[in-house]
Scaffold this active site. Sequence first.
Site, PDB file in Angstrom:
ATOM      1  N   GLU A 152       0.811  -1.210   0.000  1.00 50.19           N
ATOM      2  CA  GLU A 152       0.000   0.000   0.000  1.00 50.19           C
ATOM      3  C   GLU A 152       0.849   1.267   0.000  1.00 50.19           C
ATOM      4  OE1 GLU A 152      -3.040  -0.827   2.953  1.00 50.19           O
ATOM      5  OE2 GLU A 152      -3.921   1.096   2.320  1.00 50.19           O
ATOM      6  N   ASP A 153       1.911   1.256   0.768  1.00 50.18           N
ATOM      7  CA  ASP A 153       2.622   2.519   1.002  1.00 50.18           C
ATOM      8  C   ASP A 153       3.952   2.665   0.269  1.00 50.18           C
ATOM      9  OD1 ASP A 153       0.532   3.127   2.596  1.00 50.18           O
ATOM     10  OD2 ASP A 153       1.534   2.673   4.484  1.00 50.18           O
TER      11      ASP A 153
END
Length: 731
Positions: free
Chosen positions: A95-96
């Site tokens: 996600e990051d």
Amino acid sequence: MQSPLSKFMPQFSGEYPKPFVSLFEKMTLPVNGDRESVKTKVWTAYDFAKHRHEGQKRSSGKPYFEHCLAVGQILAMWGMDHSTIIAGLLHDIIEDTDVTLQDLEQRFGKDIAELVDGVSKLGGIQFSGKQAKQAGNFMKLLLSVAKDLRVIIIKFADRLHNMRTINFLPEEKQIRIAEETKEIYIPLAHRLGMAAVKWELEDLVLKTIHKTEHHEIEKKLKASKKERDKIIQNVILPVKRELNKYNIDANIYGRVKSHSSIFGKMERRGKSFEEIFDIYAIRIIVDKVEECYLALGIIHQIYSPIQDRFKDMIATPKSNGYQSIHTTIIDSKGQLTEIQIRTREMEQTAEIGVAAHWRYKEEHAMAPDLDSNVKWLRELVNILKDESSDPAEFMNLLKIDMFDDEIFVFTPKGDLEKLPVNATPIDFAFQIHSEVGLHCLGCKINHKIFPLNTKLKNGDIVEIITSATQEPSYGWLKLVVTSKARNFINRHLRAIHSETGIKIGKDILEKTLRRLKRKNDLEEIKESFAKFGLDSLDQLYESIGNGTILVRDIFKKLKPKEKISLEEDEEEDQARFIDFARSSSKGIKLQGIKDLMVSFGKCCNPIPGDEMVGFITRGRGLTVHRTNCSSLPILNEESDRLMPVEWDVSKKELFSARIKVISQDSPGILKKISECISSLNINISSVDLKVMDNFSTAYFIVKVNNVIQLDRMMKKLIAIKEIDFVERTDK
Ligand code: MN
């Protein structure tokens, strides 16, 4: 000798950074496993995550990686296996950062990559206040998207750390996350038997939403601590002495109940803190189940129990697997005290619930008697009970298939849609919006193009491609399973149908007026719809088109005194249209559609009992053919224009069939054939006989009810000695 690189490659020097060492020390390792290889694996993930999150900061200002490490540590404290801990360290990496699922799979293998992928997918789901009523659905979603329960467990570790550090977030965000925790994660933790997690989350939610009350309880607990400890010791000491006499090694301690449970009691009972007596419980932890009952006996000898507050949840565990004996006694000073008795194993299960199953077992531990209405959990227990169970099979069972009648898929934005099993992208499209459904041209599933008849799977990301010129076809009805989609498609098809009726009606009217040389009456007729009880001109056209109103009727009504004679052929012309437009009397039933224009293929002339298929021609309705008809169009390209049709006829209706009979040319053969046919009460409507080289070929058209009657007749004919060949024929 120490390499200068050792700082960067501690796996060779053995000099690991402190936070890593502390993580690794918390891990429970397999007894016979290879410690070093596990250590290297965990280190690789630690190092990878730390570098990839480099430069990212949390709201607290601390490096982002500290969150990943904390999640890993929580999982280690719960005694999870190293795959779960590694996935915990990596849980935010997709996600990051720009790390992809493929990267992860290459570096850490499929198992870990799938766990991280699962956590990332859950991250995309946001629970909003609007959906508060759907909390139950949402929980199901979490479970079914996760597929592997360990994903949920990582998510719990993630949520726990986020809640522990929630005060760094803006107030509004704090409330949102706390609400979500309350509505979703706490009930789910309860259901999965994760009591310790549940308590901590409840307290953190209380602290976020009811700051003052939480603070008040905290203050009062502190103030009363000394006195409470004294009471606890007074109750414990005699019990300890007695247990020692029986050589029972027990761990006895008093624990304060959670802030939120005290808060709940104050709220529910409308009492002050001072009036709540059961703010703590004494816990007795022993090794074996027998010792639990022995301890219970001893306690009841020393103190009087309160009858209706005794619960044996060892014999009858709670549905989330919780096992313990609870009894409330009156101590020597007349105070009520709750005592909880359980084994170490039960204690562990009570703290982390289902997560306990991923702990490395020192030896084959006794399976806790988990029971639940959840199927997989029961099967899990059966496997655990079986001494010879294969760990791989055990892991397989952890894949969840508990909600097998529904699936959850995502929109490209990460919103969730619940659909029944076997739903297709068309169902999905209508679920999103009727306009999306009506113009749905194609779809992408997980970013790849797929046909519209693809069955969607749990966790699919579905994107619908629309086109303004696209519209539903009859074929779509075969593809959808939701009533929403079906209704919209039917409504649209009906609209097209009536559009066609309007066109035909207009055509009939104009043509008839032309022939009658009464075109001047057109305007008057067009304005007369109200006289026929209709709301619009279109309705009048449609009624003419489907034969409900005849042009003759119109004249009768508008010009009752004039004598207008429609010639026969014009009547017939209209009748042909009417015939064409009426379907129900033709004995064809279409799934969900009534009053569709139906005609029979002249090429194959189906009769009841024949397998049939309808072919849609826009503006000309449906032509019904036998499935094996050779003049059906090439199917592949236009298969969405084909639709299943069924016979819907009463026994009395008769249909024509043509048969070919080849026989030796003997005198009276025609008589024999016709007698044979009439003996079955079948009428012959035409005969065509040709004789050539001592053979006669006869074509009969007979009126039959259905294909069974026709078959019976053909069998009887072939039994006639002179007949060599009988065949149903269309040409
Ligand atoms: Mn996280």
